[in-house]
Design a protein around this motif. Structure first.
Motif: not given
Length: 595
Positions: A315-326
Motif C-alpha cells: 500500500c505504501q508503494n502505490l502511486d500516490k495519485a491512486h493510493q487511497e482509492n486502491i
C-alpha cells in the motif's frame, strides 16, 4: 623462505610435511594442515607454490568434506601466493575438481572461490583459461559439475568477446533445459544474475525465453524450478522498459501468481513488493492489484500469511495519485476478511503490519475503517495477534491518539500480562515502556503500575529480570520524582517479603534504579534498605547485598561510605559463608578505589 632453509638439504620439506599430515588418520590434523596452506605457500615462494603445491593439491582431492571445504575456501584467496593476477589461472585445476564434489557446501565454496579468482583474470586469460573451465563444467557427465557451472557465467560474461558471449549464452540455455531438476534449479537461481550483465537485445531474445521455459517447468517435483524463476523475474523486470515488461514478463508472472503449487504462489507473495517496484505503478494498478487480491484469499494459509505480511509495504508503494482509492476499494475488503482468518499465523502476520496503514489512510479513514479492525484484533484469542497490535501502537497514536484505543487496550494488556506462557508475559513487558510513553503517566499509574510490580514476583526468573529492567526504563520515561513517589516504596517493601527470591529481586531493582535516580535518592532512600538486609538469614541475599553496595557505590554520597557502608562490608567480610566473604572483599576493593 625460512621454512625451506631450516629443512637442511631437503628442499621439498614443506611439501613432504604436508603429504604426511594429509595422510594422517586424524581429520582434525588434516584440517589444520589445510588451514595453514598460506603459510606453506609463503615458505615455498610463488614459483614452487605454482609448480609443486598446487599440482599436489589438485592430485590429492579425495578427503573428508570438512577438509575439502577448508581447501576450497583457502584457494579463493591464493592469487597473490601464486604470483598475482597473471598466474591466477594456476588455481583453476584444484577448484575445478572441488566444483564437481558431491557435497553441496564444498561445491558452493569452490564456486565462490572460482568467482573470486575470475575477478583477478585479465580478459584474455578469462577466454584462454576460465571460459574453457566453465564450458567443461557445463558439459560434464555428472549433474554436480553442471550445477556448479551455473554460478560462473555472470562473472566472466561482461569481459569476453562477442563470439565467446554467444557461446556462453548457448551453454546456459542448455543448462536451463537440462534433464536433471537440480541443474535447472541452479540455472533458475542464477538467471537473474546473468540477466543483469547480458546486453538488452540478448536479454529479450535469449534470457527471457529461458525465464519463460523455467517458469513453466512442468516435470514432476519441479515446482522448485518455477519458484526460483520468480526471483529472476524481479531482476529481468527492472532491466526492461514498461512496454516490454507488459509484453514479455507479465504473462509468465500472472501464471506464477496462480500456479498450481502453493510454494510457487508463496514465493510470488513473498517477493511481491520487489515485483511491484520492478514493474512500476501502471502495471501494478492493472495487474498486481488483482494478483494481490488472489494471494490474500489464497486457499493455502502460508500464502495468505506471506501476502498479509506485505500489505503495508504494498500500500505504501502505490502511486500516490491512486493510493487511497486502491487501498479502500481493492485492498481493505480483503484485509477485513483476514482479521477473522481461521489460521493464527495469517492473523499474526497481518497484525504485525496493519497499524502501518493508519499513517497512509489518515485520521478519518483510520477511525471509520481501521479502528474496528484494531479493536477486534486486541480481543483475538491468539496472544501473538494481540502482541503485534500493541507493539505497533505508535503508528496509530501519531494519527488519531491513543485514547481511541485505550479502553480496549487495557483488557488485552492484562490478559497478555497474565498469560500462562512466560514468553508471552516476557514480550508484553518489553513493550511496556513504549506503552507508557504512548498512554501517558496518569493512565499508566492508574491502570498499569500495579501490573509492573506484579511481574517482579513472577515465578519465572526471566520475567523478574525483565520486570527489573522495565522499571529502569519507566523511570527514564517519567523521571526520578515519579520513581520516588510511585515505584521505590513498593520496591523497598519487598525487602521484608517472606520469600528470599523476592528479597533478592528488591536488590536487583535497587541496582538499576540507582543508575537512573541519582545520588540523593540512592543515598537517602535505597541505601538504608540495602544495609538492613546485610543481616538476612539467607547467604544468597547477603552476598547480593555486597554486590549491590559495589554496584551503587559510585552513586553514593561520599559522606556515608566510612560511617555506614564500610562497617557492613567489614562484617560481611568475616561471614561464615565463603561466597559472602568473596563478594564483600570485591566490594571493599571497588569502593576503596573510589577514594
Amino acid at each position: 623462505m625460512a621454512a625451506s632453509d631450516s629443512a637442511g638439504d631437503d628442499s621439498l620439506y614443506p611439501i613432504a610435511v604436508l603429504i604426511d599430515e594429509l595422510k594422517n588418520e586424524d581429520v582434525q590434523l588434516r584440517l589444520n594442515s589445510i588451514k595453514k596452506l598460506s603459510t606453506i605457500a609463503i615458505a615455498l615462494g610463488v614459483e614452487r607454490t605454482r609448480s609443486e603445491l598446487i599440482p599436489f593439491l589438485t592430485e590429492t582431492i579425495y578427503d573428508e568434506d570438512e577438509v575439502l571445504l577448508a581447501l576450497a575456501e583457502q584457494l579463493g584467496g591464493f592469487t597473490n601466493l601464486v604470483g598475482g593476477p597473471d598466474y591466477a589461472h594456476c588455481l583453476l585445476p584444484p577448484l575445478e575438481s572441488l566444483a564437481t564434489i558431491e557435497e553441496t557446501v564444498v561445491r558452493d565454496k569452490a564456486v565462490e572461490s572460482l568467482r573470486n579468482v575470475a575477478q583477478q583474470h585479465s580478459p584474455s586469460d578469462l577466454e584462454t583459461h576460465f571460459v574453457p573451465l566453465v564450458q567443461r563444467l557445463a558439459a560434464g557427465d555428472w549433474f554436480t559439475s553442471r550445477t556448479s557451472a551455473c554460478g560462473l557465467f555472470a562473472v566472466c560474461y561482461p569481459r569476453v568477446s562477442a563470439a565467446v558471449k554467444a557461446d556462453l549464452r548457448l551453454h546456459f540455455r542448455a543448462l536451463c533445459q537440462d534433464d536433471t531438476p537440480m541443474v535447472r534449479r541452479a540455472a533458475a537461481s542464477k538467471l537473474g544474475e546473468l540477466a543483469k550483465v547480458v546486453e538488452v537485445e540478448y536479454l529479450k531474445t535469449d534470457v527471457i525465453p529461458m525465464f519463460v521455459n523455467l517458469a513453466q517447468d512442468d516435470q514432476a517435483s519441479s515446482d522448485s524450478v518455477r519458484l526460483l524463476a520468480v526471483d529472476a523475474c524481479v531482476s529481468i523486470a527492472t532491466l526492461l522498459e514498461q512496454e516490454d515488461v507488459e509484453q514479455l514478463v507479465m504473462p509468465t508472472l500472472r501464471q506464477c501468481a496462480t500456479d498450481q503449487s502453493w510454494r510457487v504462489r508463496y514465493v510470488v507473495a513473498d517477493k511481491f513488493t520487489d515485483l511491484q517496484r520492478a514493474v512500476g505503478p501502471e502495471i501494478t494498478r492493472t495487474d498486481l492489484v488483482p494478483a494481490f487480491q488472489k494471494l490474500l484469499k489464497d486457499t493455502e494459509a502460508e500464502v495468505r500469511a506471506a501476502a498479509a505480511h506485505k500489505v503495508k509495504d504494498f500500500c505504501q508503494n502505490l502511486d500516490k495519485a491512486h493510493q487511497e482509492n486502491i487501498i479502500m476499494t481493492s485492498v481493505l475488503p480483503y484485509v477485513k476478511d483476514l482479521v477473522a482468518d481461521p489460521n493464527q499465523h495469517v492473523k499474526s502476520a497481518l497484525a504485525s503490519v496493519i497499524m502501518g496503514l493508519s499513517p497512509i489512510l489518515g485520521r478519518h479513514n483510520t477511525i471509520e475503517h481501521l479502528l474496528p479492525l484494531f479493536l477486534s484484533q486486541l480481543k483475538d484469542e491468539c496472544p501473538e495477534v494481540r502482541l503485534n497490535i500493541i507493539s505497533n501502537l505508535d503508528c496509530v497514536n501519531e494519527v488519531i491518539g491513543i485514547q481511541q484505543l485505550s479502553q480496549s487496550l487495557l483488557p488485552a494488556i492484562v490478559e497478555l500480562a497474565e498469560d500462562s506462557k512466560w514468553r508471552v508475559r516476557f514480550a508484553i513487558i518489553e513493550y511496556m515502556p513504549l506503552l507508557a510513553g504512548q498512554l501517558g503517566q496518569e493512565f499508566f499509574d492508574e491502570k498499569l503500575n500495579a501490573l509492573c510490580m506484579t511481574w517482579l514476583v513472577d515465578h519465572v526468573f526471566a520475567i523478574r529480570e525483565a520486570a527489573t529492567l522495565n522499571l529502569k526504563k519507566l523511570v527514564e520515561q517519567f523521571g526520578a520524582e515519579w520513581a520516588e513517589n510511585t515505584v521505590i516504596p513498593k520496591v523497598l517493601a519487598m525487602s521484608r517479603d517472606q520469600n528470599y527470591l523476592h528479597r533478592m529481586t528488591c536488590l536487583f531493582c535497587i541496582n538499576v534504579l540507582a543508575e537512573v535516580c541519582g545520588s540523593d535518592i540512592t543515598t537517602r532512600l535505597l541505601l538504608p534498605t540495602v544495609l538492613s538486609m546485610a543481616n538476612d538469614g539467607v547467604a544468597n541475599v547477603r552476598f547480593n547485598v555486597a554486590k549491590t553496595l559495589q554496584k551503587i557505590g559510585p552513586q553514593l554520597d561520599h559522606g556515608v561510605i566510612q560511617p555506614q557502608v564500610k562497617p557492613i562490608l567489614d562484617k560481611l567480610n568475616i561471614d561464615t559463608d565463603v561466597d559472602v566473604k568473596y563478594f564483600a572483599s570485591e566490594a571493599m576493593a571497588s569502593i576503596a578505589a573510589l577514594g
